[in-house]
Design an enzyme around this catalytic site. Structure first.
Site, PDB file in Angstrom:
ATOM      1  N   ASP A 180      -5.317   8.150  -5.614  1.00 52.30           N
ATOM      2  CA  ASP A 180      -5.751   9.301  -5.216  1.00 52.30           C
ATOM      3  C   ASP A 180      -6.564   9.318  -3.962  1.00 52.30           C
ATOM      4  O   ASP A 180      -6.308  10.052  -2.903  1.00 52.30           O
ATOM      5  CB  ASP A 180      -6.399  10.111  -6.489  1.00 52.30           C
ATOM      6  CG  ASP A 180      -6.466  11.748  -6.477  1.00 52.30           C
ATOM      7  OD1 ASP A 180      -5.691  12.144  -5.442  1.00 52.30           O
ATOM      8  OD2 ASP A 180      -7.140  12.156  -6.983  1.00 52.30           O
TER       9      ASP A 180
ATOM     10  N   ASP B 238       0.886  -1.208   0.173  1.00 50.67           N
ATOM     11  CA  ASP B 238       0.083  -0.061   0.141  1.00 50.67           C
ATOM     12  C   ASP B 238       0.927   1.239  -0.100  1.00 50.67           C
ATOM     13  O   ASP B 238       1.624   1.331   0.895  1.00 50.67           O
ATOM     14  CB  ASP B 238      -0.920  -0.162   1.263  1.00 50.67           C
ATOM     15  CG  ASP B 238      -1.859   0.998   1.431  1.00 50.67           C
ATOM     16  OD1 ASP B 238      -1.665   2.092   0.627  1.00 50.67           O
ATOM     17  OD2 ASP B 238      -2.826   1.080   2.181  1.00 50.67           O
TER      18      ASP B 238
ATOM     19  N   ASN C  39      -6.179  12.814 -10.163  1.00 53.95           N
ATOM     20  CA  ASN C  39      -6.925  13.387 -11.060  1.00 53.95           C
ATOM     21  C   ASN C  39      -6.669  15.046 -11.385  1.00 53.95           C
ATOM     22  O   ASN C  39      -5.904  15.443 -10.540  1.00 53.95           O
ATOM     23  CB  ASN C  39      -8.552  13.144 -11.003  1.00 53.95           C
ATOM     24  CG  ASN C  39      -8.999  13.990 -10.019  1.00 53.95           C
ATOM     25  OD1 ASN C  39      -9.044  15.116  -9.903  1.00 53.95           O
ATOM     26  ND2 ASN C  39      -9.599  13.089  -8.995  1.00 53.95           N
TER      27      ASN C  39
ATOM     28  N   SER D 225      -1.605   5.670 -14.044  1.00 53.34           N
ATOM     29  CA  SER D 225      -2.754   5.344 -15.035  1.00 53.34           C
ATOM     30  C   SER D 225      -3.035   3.885 -15.330  1.00 53.34           C
ATOM     31  O   SER D 225      -3.690   3.581 -16.497  1.00 53.34           O
ATOM     32  CB  SER D 225      -2.128   6.082 -16.505  1.00 53.34           C
ATOM     33  OG  SER D 225      -2.195   7.445 -16.571  1.00 53.34           O
TER      34      SER D 225
ATOM     35  N   GLY E 200      -4.616   1.955 -13.674  1.00 56.25           N
ATOM     36  CA  GLY E 200      -5.973   1.607 -12.833  1.00 56.25           C
ATOM     37  C   GLY E 200      -7.320   2.089 -13.721  1.00 56.25           C
ATOM     38  O   GLY E 200      -7.264   1.569 -14.934  1.00 56.25           O
ATOM     39  N   ILE E 201      -8.284   3.020 -13.307  1.00 62.80           N
ATOM     40  CA  ILE E 201      -9.247   3.461 -13.836  1.00 62.80           C
ATOM     41  C   ILE E 201      -8.954   3.901 -15.276  1.00 62.80           C
ATOM     42  O   ILE E 201      -9.783   3.911 -16.144  1.00 62.80           O
ATOM     43  CB  ILE E 201     -10.060   4.169 -13.040  1.00 62.80           C
ATOM     44  CG1 ILE E 201     -11.550   4.551 -13.718  1.00 62.80           C
ATOM     45  CG2 ILE E 201      -9.411   5.544 -12.859  1.00 62.80           C
ATOM     46  CD1 ILE E 201     -12.506   4.955 -12.429  1.00 62.80           C
TER      47      ILE E 201
END
Length: 181
Positions: free
Chosen positions: A46, A22, A36, A134, A136-137
């Site tokens: 984030d 983590d 973001n 970048s 991940g989502i």
């Protein structure tokens, strides 16, 4: 802590270390936030950094938004704030690109790593912990994201940064970064 590293002999380039875990638990001078553009928190890395770091990070981000970054932080750029309650001195926020099959945005992703290292160097940081920006989502394929991250760090020559730690949340991400090394 680490099981894979890369130290170029006789080079001023930072040592690259892989850690599975983590990123909010890392004791480093700088923790890099895959932010973001709003800088006001979000999901994934984030959100975790903002939650664990506490309100001081959000307050610092709001100050940035009230000043130079009124329209948000552009993709590929980086900016530092306090680390709040994290075991770091600073958080360096960078906005990664959303992956596109139609447009090559690799240079924007590489810029996230370069600019974060530049900011860390300006702060005098010796240790920097990065997430897999970048991947991940934002949908960047992990193998390509790992390749870009490792190649960019290997090509960098920051004067104060001695260790770059890629903190990878799961075994699959760790394996891709290990292969990239």
């Amino acid at each position: 802590m680490s099981t894979a590293s890369d130290r170029p002999d006789g080079s001023d380039r930072p040592e690259i270390v892989l850690v599975r875990g983590d990123i909010t638990e890392q004791d480093a001078d700088v923790i890099v936030n895959a932010a973001n553009s709003s800088l006001l928190g979000g999901g994934g890395v984030d959100g975790a950094i903002h939650r664990k770091g506490g309100p001081a990070i959000l307050d610092a981000c709001r100050t940035l938004r009230a000043g130079h970054y009124g329209r948000g932080l552009p993709t590929g750029e980086a900016v530092a704030t306090t680390a709040g309650n994290l075991a770091a001195q600073w958080v360096v926020h960078t906005v990664g690109p959303v992956h596109s099959a139609q447009e090559d945005r690799s240079e924007q992703l590489a810029s996230c790593y370069r600019e974060s290292l530049r900011v860390a160097d300006a702060l005098g940081a010796e240790t920097v912990a990065f997430p897999a920006i970048s991947t991940g989502i934002y949908g960047w394929p992990m193998d390509d994201g790992a390749r870009i991250a490792v190649e960019t760090v290997r090509a960098s020559h920051p004067s104060s940064v001695r260790e770059v730690r890629f903190v990878l949340y799961d075994a699959a991400a760790y394996a891709e970064f290990e292969a990239a090394l």
